[in-house]
Design a protein around this motif. Structure first.
Motif, PDB file in Angstrom:
ATOM      1  N   MET A 106       0.872  -1.194  -0.243  1.00  0.00           N
ATOM      2  CA  MET A 106       0.025   0.232  -0.053  1.00  0.00           C
ATOM      3  C   MET A 106       0.828   1.475  -0.450  1.00  0.00           C
ATOM      4  SD  MET A 106      -3.723   0.442   0.367  1.00  0.00           S
ATOM      5  CE  MET A 106      -4.067  -0.495   1.212  1.00  0.00           C
ATOM      6  N   ASP A 107       0.471   2.476  -0.741  1.00  0.00           N
ATOM      7  CA  ASP A 107       1.448   3.380  -1.313  1.00  0.00           C
ATOM      8  C   ASP A 107       0.472   4.950  -1.596  1.00  0.00           C
ATOM      9  OD1 ASP A 107       1.185   3.289  -3.536  1.00  0.00           O
ATOM     10  OD2 ASP A 107       3.136   2.432  -4.545  1.00  0.00           O
ATOM     11  N   ALA A 108       1.352   5.773  -1.727  1.00  0.00           N
ATOM     12  CA  ALA A 108       0.170   6.823  -2.081  1.00  0.00           C
ATOM     13  C   ALA A 108      -0.206   6.591  -3.226  1.00  0.00           C
ATOM     14  CB  ALA A 108       0.852   8.318  -2.296  1.00  0.00           C
ATOM     15  N   GLY A 109       0.170   5.659  -4.298  1.00  0.00           N
ATOM     16  CA  GLY A 109      -0.498   4.981  -5.438  1.00  0.00           C
ATOM     17  C   GLY A 109      -1.777   4.353  -4.977  1.00  0.00           C
ATOM     18  N   SER A 110      -1.662   3.801  -4.967  1.00  0.00           N
ATOM     19  CA  SER A 110      -3.037   2.665  -4.548  1.00  0.00           C
ATOM     20  C   SER A 110      -4.156   3.084  -4.264  1.00  0.00           C
ATOM     21  CB  SER A 110      -2.835   1.727  -3.047  1.00  0.00           C
ATOM     22  OG  SER A 110      -1.644   1.841  -3.065  1.00  0.00           O
ATOM     23  N   ARG A 111      -5.662   2.815  -4.716  1.00  0.00           N
ATOM     24  CA  ARG A 111      -6.538   2.543  -5.037  1.00  0.00           C
ATOM     25  C   ARG A 111      -6.967   1.276  -4.040  1.00  0.00           C
ATOM     26  NH1 ARG A 111      -8.191   6.212  -8.290  1.00  0.00           N
ATOM     27  NH2 ARG A 111      -6.245   6.606 -10.572  1.00  0.00           N
ATOM     28  N   PRO A 112      -7.007   1.792  -2.543  1.00  0.00           N
ATOM     29  CA  PRO A 112      -7.764   1.036  -2.003  1.00  0.00           C
ATOM     30  C   PRO A 112      -9.832   0.979  -1.226  1.00  0.00           C
ATOM     31  CG  PRO A 112      -7.460   2.958  -0.645  1.00  0.00           C
ATOM     32  CD  PRO A 112      -6.981   3.220  -1.477  1.00  0.00           C
ATOM     33  N   ARG A 113      -9.956   0.041  -1.301  1.00  0.00           N
ATOM     34  CA  ARG A 113     -11.814   0.035  -1.366  1.00  0.00           C
ATOM     35  C   ARG A 113     -11.584  -1.574  -0.329  1.00  0.00           C
ATOM     36  NH1 ARG A 113     -12.109  -5.112  -3.769  1.00  0.00           N
ATOM     37  NH2 ARG A 113     -10.936  -5.870  -5.478  1.00  0.00           N
ATOM     38  N   LEU A 114     -12.984  -1.611   0.750  1.00  0.00           N
ATOM     39  CA  LEU A 114     -13.460  -2.553   1.814  1.00  0.00           C
ATOM     40  C   LEU A 114     -13.481  -3.998   0.847  1.00  0.00           C
ATOM     41  CD1 LEU A 114     -15.721  -1.276   3.232  1.00  0.00           C
ATOM     42  CD2 LEU A 114     -13.607  -1.201   4.093  1.00  0.00           C
ATOM     43  N   VAL A 115     -12.870  -4.940   1.441  1.00  0.00           N
ATOM     44  CA  VAL A 115     -13.150  -5.824   0.878  1.00  0.00           C
ATOM     45  C   VAL A 115     -14.044  -6.616   0.460  1.00  0.00           C
ATOM     46  CG1 VAL A 115     -10.627  -6.595   1.427  1.00  0.00           C
ATOM     47  CG2 VAL A 115     -12.972  -6.855   3.413  1.00  0.00           C
ATOM     48  N   PRO A 116     -14.397  -7.483  -0.215  1.00  0.00           N
ATOM     49  CA  PRO A 116     -16.157  -7.724  -0.827  1.00  0.00           C
ATOM     50  C   PRO A 116     -17.107  -7.787   0.923  1.00  0.00           C
ATOM     51  CG  PRO A 116     -14.871  -8.522  -2.636  1.00  0.00           C
ATOM     52  CD  PRO A 116     -14.274  -8.194  -1.400  1.00  0.00           C
ATOM     53  N   ALA A 142     -22.256   5.416  17.335  1.00  0.00           N
ATOM     54  CA  ALA A 142     -20.796   4.745  16.782  1.00  0.00           C
ATOM     55  C   ALA A 142     -20.401   3.943  15.456  1.00  0.00           C
ATOM     56  CB  ALA A 142     -20.406   2.767  17.708  1.00  0.00           C
ATOM     57  N   ASP A 143     -19.950   3.971  14.925  1.00  0.00           N
ATOM     58  CA  ASP A 143     -19.610   3.378  13.433  1.00  0.00           C
ATOM     59  C   ASP A 143     -18.796   1.987  13.539  1.00  0.00           C
ATOM     60  OD1 ASP A 143     -19.914   5.367  10.915  1.00  0.00           O
ATOM     61  OD2 ASP A 143     -18.790   7.286  12.485  1.00  0.00           O
ATOM     62  N   LEU A 144     -19.204   1.359  12.903  1.00  0.00           N
ATOM     63  CA  LEU A 144     -19.531  -0.495  12.831  1.00  0.00           C
ATOM     64  C   LEU A 144     -18.720  -0.767  11.324  1.00  0.00           C
ATOM     65  CD1 LEU A 144     -22.338  -1.833  14.624  1.00  0.00           C
ATOM     66  CD2 LEU A 144     -19.676  -0.893  15.648  1.00  0.00           C
ATOM     67  N   LEU A 145     -17.792  -1.165  11.715  1.00  0.00           N
ATOM     68  CA  LEU A 145     -17.327  -2.310  10.535  1.00  0.00           C
ATOM     69  C   LEU A 145     -18.072  -3.943  10.903  1.00  0.00           C
ATOM     70  CD1 LEU A 145     -15.905  -2.687   7.784  1.00  0.00           C
ATOM     71  CD2 LEU A 145     -13.810  -3.400   9.053  1.00  0.00           C
ATOM     72  N   ARG A 166     -14.549   4.704   5.384  1.00  0.00           N
ATOM     73  CA  ARG A 166     -15.902   5.512   3.854  1.00  0.00           C
ATOM     74  C   ARG A 166     -15.139   5.970   2.627  1.00  0.00           C
ATOM     75  NH1 ARG A 166     -17.258   8.958   8.095  1.00  0.00           N
ATOM     76  NH2 ARG A 166     -18.656   7.215   9.437  1.00  0.00           N
ATOM     77  N   LEU A 167     -13.887   6.515   2.578  1.00  0.00           N
ATOM     78  CA  LEU A 167     -13.437   6.178   1.437  1.00  0.00           C
ATOM     79  C   LEU A 167     -13.003   5.540   0.493  1.00  0.00           C
ATOM     80  CD1 LEU A 167     -12.050   9.545   2.452  1.00  0.00           C
ATOM     81  CD2 LEU A 167     -14.071  10.228   1.625  1.00  0.00           C
ATOM     82  N   CYS A 168     -12.893   4.604   1.443  1.00  0.00           N
ATOM     83  CA  CYS A 168     -12.250   3.116   0.328  1.00  0.00           C
ATOM     84  C   CYS A 168     -12.885   2.668  -0.018  1.00  0.00           C
ATOM     85  CB  CYS A 168     -11.636   2.430   1.607  1.00  0.00           C
ATOM     86  SG  CYS A 168     -10.533   3.356   2.306  1.00  0.00           S
ATOM     87  N   ASP A 169     -13.212   3.426  -1.849  1.00  0.00           N
ATOM     88  CA  ASP A 169     -14.216   2.235  -2.818  1.00  0.00           C
ATOM     89  C   ASP A 169     -13.567   2.449  -4.288  1.00  0.00           C
ATOM     90  OD1 ASP A 169     -14.007   5.238  -3.683  1.00  0.00           O
ATOM     91  OD2 ASP A 169     -15.807   5.778  -3.274  1.00  0.00           O
ATOM     92  N   GLY A 170     -11.908   2.332  -4.189  1.00  0.00           N
ATOM     93  CA  GLY A 170     -11.819   2.098  -5.044  1.00  0.00           C
ATOM     94  C   GLY A 170     -11.536   2.929  -6.219  1.00  0.00           C
ATOM     95  N   SER A 171     -11.888   3.894  -6.186  1.00  0.00           N
ATOM     96  CA  SER A 171     -11.875   4.988  -7.017  1.00  0.00           C
ATOM     97  C   SER A 171     -11.082   6.272  -6.587  1.00  0.00           C
ATOM     98  CB  SER A 171     -13.789   5.792  -7.138  1.00  0.00           C
ATOM     99  OG  SER A 171     -13.887   5.932  -6.090  1.00  0.00           O
TER     100      SER A 171
END
Length: 88
Positions: free
Chosen positions: A1-11, A23-26, A44-49
């Motif tokens: 994972m680096d600054a150019g990665s596009r993280p997303r939640l696992v399915p 509370a916010d829950l995962l 919340r921002l980790c949608d791969g976009s």
């Protein structure tokens, strides 16, 4: 994972706001993780976009802060190790 990665939640993961507990829950199979405010904001921002750098810029604007890159990367690397996110 680096600054150019596009993280997303696992399915298998889902973010949820528990209004009763304020509370916010995962939600993951067989596990629930209670998130703090900053952790929930990041995930919340980790949608791969967006790249990590784009996430940082948005978070710095939202929280009126600067220099969040290292903290966000540390959180995302830990989240990746826990199986919550994947890097694209």
């Amino acid at each position: 994972m680096d600054a150019g990665s596009r993280p997303r939640l696992v399915p298998k993961a889902m973010l949820k706001r528990d209004k009763v507990r304020d509370a916010d829950l995962l939600l993951l199979p067989e596990r629930v993780v209670k998130l703090n405010t900053s952790g929930a904001a990041i995930l919340r921002l980790c949608d791969g976009s967006r790249t990590v750098q784009e996430l940082v810029e948005r978070l710095e604007e939202e929280f009126g802060a600067t220099g969040l890159t290292d903290d966000v990367l540390t959180f995302l690397r830990d989240a990746q190790d826990q199986g919550w996110v994947v890097a694209g």
